[in-house]
Write an enzyme that holds these catalytic residues in place. Sequence first.
Site, PDB file in Angstrom:
ATOM      1  N   HIS A 175      -2.737  -8.790  -3.490  1.00  0.00           N
ATOM      2  CA  HIS A 175      -2.706  -8.856  -2.032  1.00  0.00           C
ATOM      3  C   HIS A 175      -2.154  -7.605  -1.366  1.00  0.00           C
ATOM      4  O   HIS A 175      -1.998  -7.553  -0.149  1.00  0.00           O
ATOM      5  CB  HIS A 175      -1.871 -10.073  -1.603  1.00  0.00           C
ATOM      6  CG  HIS A 175      -2.284 -10.661  -0.296  1.00  0.00           C
ATOM      7  ND1 HIS A 175      -1.430 -10.809   0.764  1.00  0.00           N
ATOM      8  CD2 HIS A 175      -3.499 -11.146   0.127  1.00  0.00           C
ATOM      9  CE1 HIS A 175      -2.064 -11.358   1.775  1.00  0.00           C
ATOM     10  NE2 HIS A 175      -3.321 -11.570   1.419  1.00  0.00           N
TER      11      HIS A 175
ATOM     12  N   LYS B 146      -1.854  -3.890   0.312  1.00  0.00           N
ATOM     13  CA  LYS B 146      -2.699  -3.141   1.248  1.00  0.00           C
ATOM     14  C   LYS B 146      -2.018  -1.796   1.489  1.00  0.00           C
ATOM     15  O   LYS B 146      -1.328  -1.626   2.489  1.00  0.00           O
ATOM     16  CB  LYS B 146      -2.869  -3.913   2.547  1.00  0.00           C
ATOM     17  CG  LYS B 146      -3.350  -5.345   2.380  1.00  0.00           C
ATOM     18  CD  LYS B 146      -3.151  -6.149   3.650  1.00  0.00           C
ATOM     19  CE  LYS B 146      -3.452  -7.619   3.435  1.00  0.00           C
ATOM     20  NZ  LYS B 146      -2.398  -8.300   2.650  1.00  0.00           N
TER      21      LYS B 146
ATOM     22  N   ASP C  18      -2.280  12.251  -1.884  1.00  0.00           N
ATOM     23  CA  ASP C  18      -1.681  13.429  -2.538  1.00  0.00           C
ATOM     24  C   ASP C  18      -0.263  13.170  -3.037  1.00  0.00           C
ATOM     25  O   ASP C  18       0.546  14.108  -3.114  1.00  0.00           O
ATOM     26  CB  ASP C  18      -1.677  14.635  -1.589  1.00  0.00           C
ATOM     27  CG  ASP C  18      -3.080  15.185  -1.356  1.00  0.00           C
ATOM     28  OD1 ASP C  18      -3.971  14.914  -2.181  1.00  0.00           O
ATOM     29  OD2 ASP C  18      -3.281  15.883  -0.351  1.00  0.00           O
TER      30      ASP C  18
END
Length: 216
Positions: free
Chosen positions: A155, A157, A162
């Site tokens: 779940h 996100k 870099d």
Amino acid sequence: PGRAMWAAGAARGAALAAAAAVTAVALAVAAWRRARPVREVLFFPSRPCCIEALLAEAAEPGAPARPCPCPLPSGDTALSRLVRRLLSARRSLDLCLFSFSCPQLARAVQLLHRRGVRVRLVTDAQYMGLHGSQIGRLRRAGIQVRHDQHSGYMHHKFAIVDRRMLITGSLNWTTQAIQSNRENVLVVEDAEYVKAFQDEFERIWEEYNPANYRFF
């Protein structure tokens, strides 16, 4: 006459010194702005916008801008800012996303891959196969994708650009969330936070390595 010439020379010298000082200050301010770590909060929903110019500039830096025939405006929005942050990647982009069905964001990620940026993506097994998911498209483009093998949702996100910039928040990378939901995204350059999320990504990446799968 000699005194007048001396005074004129002194005035010119003072003017040159003042100009040099102003230039030095301007350069110092510009350097400070460049060095200042990113601190940005994006709120959604984002109004529909055209990001063709952003993608074209990233694909061919310095190329003349070409008008886009679509009717959407190309102003500054939460989506365009998110795309700009993603397109700033030069070496690596690590994505850990529950759901990914936004075509515009998928195009940005695919462009980075074609440009030579190392892209890795971790996602949820159940949601990667839903209608509209961009995971298959990214896989076919050659981007590395790994997913979970258990009943709980993957779940997270977040994205790491870099290994220096963290992008995280409540936003699923879906058109529905971007255009309709109340969501937030935090973009920060903070070594401590980036390291914590990078460590989590590497842990999950290794856990989801197909070589470690166990089937019963």
